[in-house]
Design an enzyme around this catalytic site. Sequence first.
Site, PDB file in Angstrom:
ATOM      1  CD  GLU B  60      -2.842  95.643  11.301  1.00  0.00           C
ATOM      2  OE1 GLU B  60      -2.747  94.841  12.252  1.00  0.00           O
ATOM      3  OE2 GLU B  60      -3.895  95.820  10.669  1.00  0.00           O
ATOM      4  CG  HIS B 129     -11.815 102.143  12.109  1.00  0.00           C
ATOM      5  ND1 HIS B 129     -11.875 101.278  13.163  1.00  0.00           N
ATOM      6  CD2 HIS B 129     -11.490 101.388  11.031  1.00  0.00           C
ATOM      7  CE1 HIS B 129     -11.618 100.047  12.749  1.00  0.00           C
ATOM      8  NE2 HIS B 129     -11.365 100.082  11.461  1.00  0.00           N
TER       9      HIS B 129
END
Lengths: 319, 327
Positions: B60, B129
Amino acid sequence: MTLDDKKRVLQEMVLHRRFEERCYQAYIERKIGGFLHLYPGQEACCNGVMEAARPGHDYVITGYRDHIHAIKCGSDPKVVMAELYGKATGSSKGRGGSMHIFDAAHRFMGGYALVGGPFPLAAGMAKAIQMQGGDEISICFLGDAANNQGVFHETMNMAKLWNLPVLFVCENNLYGIGTSLDRSTAVVDQYKRVCAYGVEAAQCDGQDIDVVYEHAKVAVDHVRSGKGPYFLELMTYRYRGHSMSDSRGYRSREEEDHWKLRDPINILRDKLIAAGKLTMDEFQQLERNTDAYIETEVIAFAESSPEPDVSELEHYVLA
Amino acid sequence: MAEIMYWEALLRAQDEEMARDPMVICMGEDIGVAGGTYKATKGLFEKYGEKRVMDTPISEGGFTGLGIGASFLGVRPVIEIMSVNFAWLAMDQMFNSAAKVRYMSGGQLSAPCVFRSAGGAAHQLGAQHSARMEKVFMGIAGLRVVTPSNPKQAYGLLKSAIRSNDPVFINEHELMYNMKGEVPDSEYLHPLEGSEIARTGSDVTLFGYNISVHWCLKAAEILQTQHGISAEVIDLYCLSPLDRAGIRKSVSKTHRAVIAEEDEAPVGVGSEIIAIINEECFFELDAAPVRVHSAFVPQPYNHTLEAAAIPDHDDVIRAVLKLFGKA
């Protein structure tokens, strides 16, 4: 490089050395604030690589030790010094400072102060070049310590995966701030670390500009001809501390003296004298002329320039 | 005006913008061959090829920085961060590079890139998450933050974000990709700033954004029919810069405010809205503003615990009734 080229580069390197030493003085006088990271000792790295590349045409990005890279790309030393003084006439209109010199017109895409931060930015610029079909390359100058950041590995992987036209120049000055390379890094030879990603790499002396130039030529040609990324490690040394707040207690004076025997300016000067292209008198005159130029043009411009207008504090946040 | 799903609206926006401008690209994990985790890039790989629809490694920080660097030279990347939880790994580049480059270069460079990411609690995805992170993004100068509550906004905001010369973070929600809504048949660019009155009312203003707009609308309906309270719902689709004038205007009319967010309370959207109400129209208030928010815990896995941690329209109703002394 012809002898004429070398003589011109010597003049530039003297300017780069004297500019930085004058910054030191201005910092002591509190004309320059913040953090100040100086380049003396490493001049052959930037100059050797950029002589093999195309300053003002190729895109260059670097870390916070950035004044000289900007000037080598074509920035006016006056405008760089004005930025260090925080003036409205500075390259970033006083909003950047020493660590954030920018000159988009000369394709110097900036100095960044997060160690390793420019790695993916450089690869991204290479992606843009690849899409737009130009013959430019992207050149990223960073120090050895940046290679311990995660984005170093992420970027090497993507640069090779997508065959991006990017040259990574590692100016290995043996210290990450105040910690020596062998105390921070498992594999001391930095060029070996990119082998895992299949990136072409080489290591060479960073003090003799002829050696830097020859290796940089190979690297630049590799990247420009579409063969993908290249990693060039230059072995060098910074004479001053990491920044002005650094008393260099982590290294010996003997080590410093040893490196000063291989001063990049003296090496080039002596070669030009041996070739009959320069005399010692001419060299000393060059130093005096350079100091005079810095004082009467560069410092005078920075001193006499206006402060930024406080009413424009919020300019340049959003487009 | 066709009714399409939220993910289809995002896909249509990207497709149109890629067709219009060859410098628009998409990047992210699984967005190409796999078509995108939430289908927002479905079919684009086949149409535009791997150079413009880039399946990235799971890196990322690296690929976000790469997209930002490309944007310095005029590429307009739409960078998908699969889950906003992973954006922590990319924030150095988003904040230190994209958001600051314009300022620290004195206006010489800009980073015209779009970051799209799914936030919010879905179904039992656990602590790593389920995060809501809009509160982090909206505190960064130099970064625009928008958060569409319906397919029309998703379409129009993404198109405007791609054309913006500023970096824009688009906060999406994992539970909203299959939401249906009307989207104009002709091209539509949604303003990146401002707010919308999602329902007109006179007794209390309910502020929501993204998924909480829907809690507010449902609460407003029930408040009207069962309690005779007329609630106005303001959709804060733009979280940075916040629409101070819009907030002031509504509170000056209703004199009461409830802010609903899925985020946790500390340093959240609600705290910021209440600060703005205090600064803009404190003396218009008939009661202290109230915020409805998640519990201050890492999101639990267990279904019952998860439901207890996340607010909904019932919490909004309770907050309003309390404001009126009815609970």
